[in-house]
Design a protein around this motif. Structure first.
Motif, PDB file in Angstrom:
ATOM      1  N   ALA A 183       0.834  -1.208   0.000  1.00  0.00           N
ATOM      2  CA  ALA A 183       0.000   0.000   0.000  1.00  0.00           C
ATOM      3  C   ALA A 183       0.869   1.258   0.000  1.00  0.00           C
ATOM      4  O   ALA A 183       0.600   2.225  -0.728  1.00  0.00           O
ATOM      5  N   ARG A 184       1.931   1.237   0.800  1.00  0.00           N
ATOM      6  CA  ARG A 184       2.822   2.411   0.842  1.00  0.00           C
ATOM      7  C   ARG A 184       3.535   2.603  -0.501  1.00  0.00           C
ATOM      8  O   ARG A 184       3.680   3.733  -0.992  1.00  0.00           O
ATOM      9  N   ALA A 185       3.970   1.473  -1.095  1.00  0.00           N
ATOM     10  CA  ALA A 185       4.664   1.563  -2.382  1.00  0.00           C
ATOM     11  C   ALA A 185       3.736   2.059  -3.479  1.00  0.00           C
ATOM     12  O   ALA A 185       4.146   2.851  -4.353  1.00  0.00           O
ATOM     13  N   GLU A 186       2.501   1.639  -3.464  1.00  0.00           N
ATOM     14  CA  GLU A 186       1.522   2.093  -4.457  1.00  0.00           C
ATOM     15  C   GLU A 186       1.331   3.598  -4.347  1.00  0.00           C
ATOM     16  O   GLU A 186       1.326   4.324  -5.355  1.00  0.00           O
ATOM     17  N   ALA A 187       1.187   4.070  -3.120  1.00  0.00           N
ATOM     18  CA  ALA A 187       1.022   5.513  -2.922  1.00  0.00           C
ATOM     19  C   ALA A 187       2.266   6.267  -3.374  1.00  0.00           C
ATOM     20  O   ALA A 187       2.176   7.331  -4.018  1.00  0.00           O
ATOM     21  N   HIS A 188       3.436   5.730  -3.055  1.00  0.00           N
ATOM     22  CA  HIS A 188       4.684   6.384  -3.445  1.00  0.00           C
ATOM     23  C   HIS A 188       4.797   6.473  -4.962  1.00  0.00           C
ATOM     24  O   HIS A 188       5.246   7.502  -5.502  1.00  0.00           O
ATOM     25  N   ALA A 189       4.384   5.408  -5.667  1.00  0.00           N
ATOM     26  CA  ALA A 189       4.452   5.407  -7.123  1.00  0.00           C
ATOM     27  C   ALA A 189       3.590   6.508  -7.729  1.00  0.00           C
ATOM     28  O   ALA A 189       3.894   7.022  -8.820  1.00  0.00           O
ATOM     29  N   TRP A 190       2.541   6.908  -7.031  1.00  0.00           N
ATOM     30  CA  TRP A 190       1.636   7.953  -7.519  1.00  0.00           C
ATOM     31  C   TRP A 190       2.025   9.335  -6.991  1.00  0.00           C
ATOM     32  O   TRP A 190       1.359  10.322  -7.301  1.00  0.00           O
ATOM     33  N   GLY A 191       3.052   9.398  -6.162  1.00  0.00           N
ATOM     34  CA  GLY A 191       3.395  10.679  -5.557  1.00  0.00           C
ATOM     35  C   GLY A 191       2.353  11.128  -4.556  1.00  0.00           C
ATOM     36  O   GLY A 191       2.179  12.330  -4.323  1.00  0.00           O
ATOM     37  N   ALA A 192       1.674  10.167  -3.953  1.00  0.00           N
ATOM     38  CA  ALA A 192       0.604  10.473  -3.006  1.00  0.00           C
ATOM     39  C   ALA A 192       1.131  10.417  -1.572  1.00  0.00           C
ATOM     40  O   ALA A 192       2.162   9.789  -1.296  1.00  0.00           O
ATOM     41  N   PRO A 193       0.421  11.022  -0.634  1.00  0.00           N
ATOM     42  CA  PRO A 193       0.805  10.898   0.774  1.00  0.00           C
ATOM     43  C   PRO A 193       0.739   9.433   1.217  1.00  0.00           C
ATOM     44  O   PRO A 193       0.032   8.613   0.623  1.00  0.00           O
ATOM     45  N   GLU A 194       1.460   9.121   2.269  1.00  0.00           N
ATOM     46  CA  GLU A 194       1.453   7.743   2.781  1.00  0.00           C
ATOM     47  C   GLU A 194       0.049   7.357   3.225  1.00  0.00           C
ATOM     48  O   GLU A 194      -0.641   8.131   3.898  1.00  0.00           O
ATOM     49  N   PRO A 195      -0.399   6.164   2.863  1.00  0.00           N
ATOM     50  CA  PRO A 195      -1.753   5.747   3.235  1.00  0.00           C
ATOM     51  C   PRO A 195      -1.832   5.371   4.708  1.00  0.00           C
ATOM     52  O   PRO A 195      -0.820   5.083   5.352  1.00  0.00           O
ATOM     53  N   LEU A 196      -3.046   5.333   5.218  1.00  0.00           N
ATOM     54  CA  LEU A 196      -3.310   4.854   6.571  1.00  0.00           C
ATOM     55  C   LEU A 196      -3.698   3.383   6.477  1.00  0.00           C
ATOM     56  O   LEU A 196      -4.672   3.028   5.800  1.00  0.00           O
ATOM     57  N   VAL A 197      -2.939   2.499   7.130  1.00  0.00           N
ATOM     58  CA  VAL A 197      -3.203   1.051   7.106  1.00  0.00           C
ATOM     59  C   VAL A 197      -3.570   0.610   8.512  1.00  0.00           C
ATOM     60  O   VAL A 197      -2.790   0.782   9.457  1.00  0.00           O
ATOM     61  N   GLU A 198      -4.774   0.039   8.643  1.00  0.00           N
ATOM     62  CA  GLU A 198      -5.260  -0.395   9.954  1.00  0.00           C
ATOM     63  C   GLU A 198      -5.678  -1.853   9.895  1.00  0.00           C
ATOM     64  O   GLU A 198      -6.138  -2.341   8.857  1.00  0.00           O
ATOM     65  N   THR A 199      -5.528  -2.553  11.008  1.00  0.00           N
ATOM     66  CA  THR A 199      -6.089  -3.904  11.146  1.00  0.00           C
ATOM     67  C   THR A 199      -7.072  -3.898  12.306  1.00  0.00           C
ATOM     68  O   THR A 199      -6.925  -3.137  13.270  1.00  0.00           O
ATOM     69  N   PHE A 200      -8.074  -4.759  12.215  1.00  0.00           N
ATOM     70  CA  PHE A 200      -9.097  -4.812  13.252  1.00  0.00           C
ATOM     71  C   PHE A 200      -9.783  -6.165  13.194  1.00  0.00           C
ATOM     72  O   PHE A 200      -9.571  -6.960  12.279  1.00  0.00           O
ATOM     73  N   ASP A 201     -10.606  -6.450  14.199  1.00  0.00           N
ATOM     74  CA  ASP A 201     -11.398  -7.687  14.254  1.00  0.00           C
ATOM     75  C   ASP A 201     -10.532  -8.937  14.070  1.00  0.00           C
ATOM     76  O   ASP A 201     -10.775  -9.772  13.197  1.00  0.00           O
ATOM     77  N   HIS A 202      -9.526  -9.074  14.916  1.00  0.00           N
ATOM     78  CA  HIS A 202      -8.701 -10.285  14.881  1.00  0.00           C
ATOM     79  C   HIS A 202      -9.448 -11.450  15.519  1.00  0.00           C
ATOM     80  O   HIS A 202     -10.059 -11.311  16.578  1.00  0.00           O
ATOM     81  N   LEU A 203      -9.400 -12.609  14.865  1.00  0.00           N
ATOM     82  CA  LEU A 203      -9.908 -13.853  15.437  1.00  0.00           C
ATOM     83  C   LEU A 203      -8.798 -14.890  15.387  1.00  0.00           C
ATOM     84  O   LEU A 203      -8.080 -14.993  14.385  1.00  0.00           O
ATOM     85  N   PRO A 204      -8.658 -15.694  16.439  1.00  0.00           N
ATOM     86  CA  PRO A 204      -7.621 -16.721  16.429  1.00  0.00           C
ATOM     87  C   PRO A 204      -8.036 -17.928  15.590  1.00  0.00           C
ATOM     88  O   PRO A 204      -9.208 -18.091  15.233  1.00  0.00           O
ATOM     89  N   VAL A 205      -7.081 -18.783  15.307  1.00  0.00           N
ATOM     90  CA  VAL A 205      -7.360 -20.066  14.668  1.00  0.00           C
ATOM     91  C   VAL A 205      -8.240 -20.898  15.603  1.00  0.00           C
ATOM     92  O   VAL A 205      -8.048 -20.890  16.828  1.00  0.00           O
ATOM     93  N   THR A 206      -9.235 -21.578  15.049  1.00  0.00           N
ATOM     94  CA  THR A 206      -9.990 -22.568  15.825  1.00  0.00           C
ATOM     95  C   THR A 206      -9.211 -23.868  15.745  1.00  0.00           C
ATOM     96  O   THR A 206      -9.151 -24.513  14.693  1.00  0.00           O
TER      97      THR A 206
END
Length: 427
Positions: free
Chosen positions: A299-322
Motif C-alpha cells: 500500500a505504501r509503495a503504491e502511494a509512493h508510485a503515484w506521488g501520493a501521501p502515505e496511506p493509513l493502514v489499519e487492522t481490526f477484528d482479529h480472530l484466532p485459529v480454531t
C-alpha cells in the motif's frame, strides 16, 4: 485414549427428547422468524431467559443476563465433577431471506450507520440456540444421570467477530467457574443426521484490514491536476492478489480478499480518498503476520508510485485459529460415534472461515472441541455427493436460500451436544 460417556446415562437424558420435540421445533421456528443483528439480540436473549426460567430446577440455576451487551450465561451446579462450558451464538445477518419457508424472516433492522436492512438467520445460529436450549432442558430434567457443573453460554455478535471478546471483557472469567473443557457446534452444509469433527486447526484466523488511500481531489475532466485515489485503489486491489500467489510459500495456506472499496460522491469529481477493506485468513500466526506486513508495504509503495501521501493502514477484528485439542476431540468423536453411529461421523474438512468461539476457552486456557452437524436432506445430499455437485445443489451458510431441514437436523444437534457433554459429566 478416547473415553465415551456411559451409554445408559446418555440414553436416559435423551429419553426425554421425543416429549420436548414439539417445543424444540416451535422454539426454532420462532428464532428463525425473529433474527436480530449483532449486538442487537435483545429479543433473542429475552426468549432464552424465558425458556431457561421455565426449565426443571430453574430456581437452582445461576443466570447472568446482559453479559457483554446481550449475552446470557447459565450455570447449573450439580455435585462433584468436571465443569463443562457449552456455547451457542445468537445473531443473524443483514440478508434478505429467499427460502420460501412458512416461518421465513421478514424482519428488518437499523444498522449503526442508520440504514435499514433485512435480517435473516442465514448462518443457522437459530439452530444453535434451539439445540442448546433443548440439551440444557434435557440435562436438567435428568439430574441422576450426571454430576458436575454445566455452563451454558448464549453469545452475541459472532458475525461481528467481537461477541465472545465482549463477554470476556465484561468479566466472564471472574464471574463463572473455570471450565475443564469447552464445547461448541455449528450447522453446516452436509447430510442431516451426520456430524463433522477433526482435531487440530479446522477454521482459520482472521485479520480484517482497512487501507485509506489519500490522493488529491479534482475535476473529472482534468485528472492530470489531481492524484486519483480510485485508480490507485484499483491498482492496489490487483497487487494484493500477488501476496499469496507470489510472496507466501506454496505449502502455506492463506487467503487475502478485498471485500469493500469505497470512494467518491459524484461522477465528475476525483475524490480525496479511497478506502480498501478486506480480510486475511490463515492457519499460522507467522503467515498472517507476513501477509499483513506485505500488505502494508504494498500500500505504501503504491502511494509512493503515484506521488501520493502515505496511506493509513489499519487492522481490526482479529480472530484466532480454531484449533481443536486432540485429546478433547478424540473424546468428543467417541461420544458422537456411540450416539449417532460411526457411519454418521465425518471428518471436518478445514476451512478458511473464522469463528470467535475459541475466545471463550482461550480466556481460561481451557481445551476445546468445535464440530459441525449437517443441514440438508441426506438422500439429496448423497445423490449430489455422488455427482460431485454439492456446491451447485445446496446453498452455503450466509446465502439467502440457506434453510436447514427441520428434522433430523434439530434432533442431531441436541443428541450431539448431550452426548459430548456427557462424555465429561455422565455418571
Amino acid at each position: 485414549m478416547s473415553t465415551a460417556p456411559p451409554t445408559s446415562a446418555v440414553a436416559e437424558v435423551l429419553s426425554g427428547l421425543p416429549g420436548i420435540r414439539p417445543w424444540l421445533e416451535e422454539t426454532y421456528r420462532w428464532l428463525h422468524a425473529h433474527p436480530e443483528l449483532s449486538t442487537q439480540e435483545h429479543g433473542t436473549a429475552a426468549r432464552v431467559l424465558e425458556e431457561v426460567r421455565a426449565m426443571p430446577g430453574a430456581q437452582d440455576l445461576e443466570i447472568l443476563a446482559g453479559v457483554g451487551g446481550t449475552g446470557v450465561a447459565v450455570v447449573a451446579h450439580h455435585g462433584e465433577g468436571p465443569t463443562v462450558l457449552v456455547r451457542a451464538d445468537m445473531d443473524g445477518l443483514p440478508v434478505r431471506e429467499d427460502t420460501g419457508l412458512s416461518y421465513a424472516s421478514t424482519a428488518t433492522a437499523t444498522t449503526g450507520e442508520g440504514g435499514t436492512v433485512p435480517v435473516m438467520h442465514a448462518c443457522g445460529h437459530d439452530t444453535h440456540v434451539a439445540t442448546l436450549l433443548a440439551a440444557l432442558r434435557l440435562l436438567l430434567a435428568a439430574p441422576d444421570s450426571w454430576a458436575g457443573t454445566l455452563v451454558a453460554i448464549f453469545q452475541p455478535a459472532e458475525e461481528q467477530f467481537n461477541g465472545a471478546e465482549a463477554m470476556v471483557a465484561d468479566g466472564l472469567v471472574e464471574r463463572l467457574p473455570r471450565p475443564d473443557v469447552a464445547l461448541g457446534q455449528h450447522v453446516l452444509p452436509g447430510p442431516a443426521g451426520s456430524v463433522q469433527v477433526a482435531p487440530g486447526p479446522i477454521m482459520a484466523s482472521c485479520d480484517d484490514f482497512r487501507i485509506t488511500l489519500r490522493g488529491r481531489g479534482g475535476h473529472g475532466s482534468a485528472p492530470h491536476t489531481a492524484i486519483d485515489p480510485v485508480v490507485m485503489a484499483a491498482s492496489l486491489v490487483v497487487r494484493l492478489q500477488t501476496i499469496v500467489s507470489r510472496q507466501v510459500a506454496p505449502r502455506a495456506t492463506a487467503v487475502v480478499t478485498v471485500g469493500r472499496v469505497v470512494a467518491g460522491t459524484k461522477t465528475n469529481i476525483i475524490p480525496e480518498t479511497a478506502v480498501v477493506e478486506g480480510t486475511v485468513r490463515t492457519y499460522d500466526d507467522e503467515v498472517a503476520r507476513r501477509c499483513l506486513e506485505i500488505l502494508a508495504r504494498t500500500a505504501r509503495a503504491e502511494a509512493h508510485a503515484w506521488g501520493a501521501p502515505e496511506p493509513l493502514v489499519e487492522t481490526f477484528d482479529h480472530l484466532p485459529v480454531t484449533d481443536n485439542d486432540p485429546a478433547t476431540t478424540d473424546r468428543v468423536r467417541a461420544a458422537l460415534a456411540d450416539e449417532l453411529g460411526t457411519d454418521q461421523v465425518r471428518d471436518f474438512e478445514p476451512e478458511m472461515g473464522s469463528e470467535d468461539f475459541s475466545e471463550l476457552p482461550n480466556a481460561w486456557g481451557a481445551p476445546y472441541c468445535y464440530w459441525g452437524f449437517g443441514a440438508f436432506d441426506a438422500a439429496r445430499w448423497a445423490s449430489s455427493e455422488a455427482a460431485g455437485t454439492q456446491a451447485e445443489d445446496f446453498p452455503d451458510n450466509h446465502a439467502p436460500q440457506f434453510a436447514p431441514v427441520l428434522q433430523p437436523t434439530l434432533d442431531t444437534g441436541v443428541r450431539a451436544m448431550v452426548a459430548a457433554t456427557m462424555a465429561w459429566l455422565g455418571r
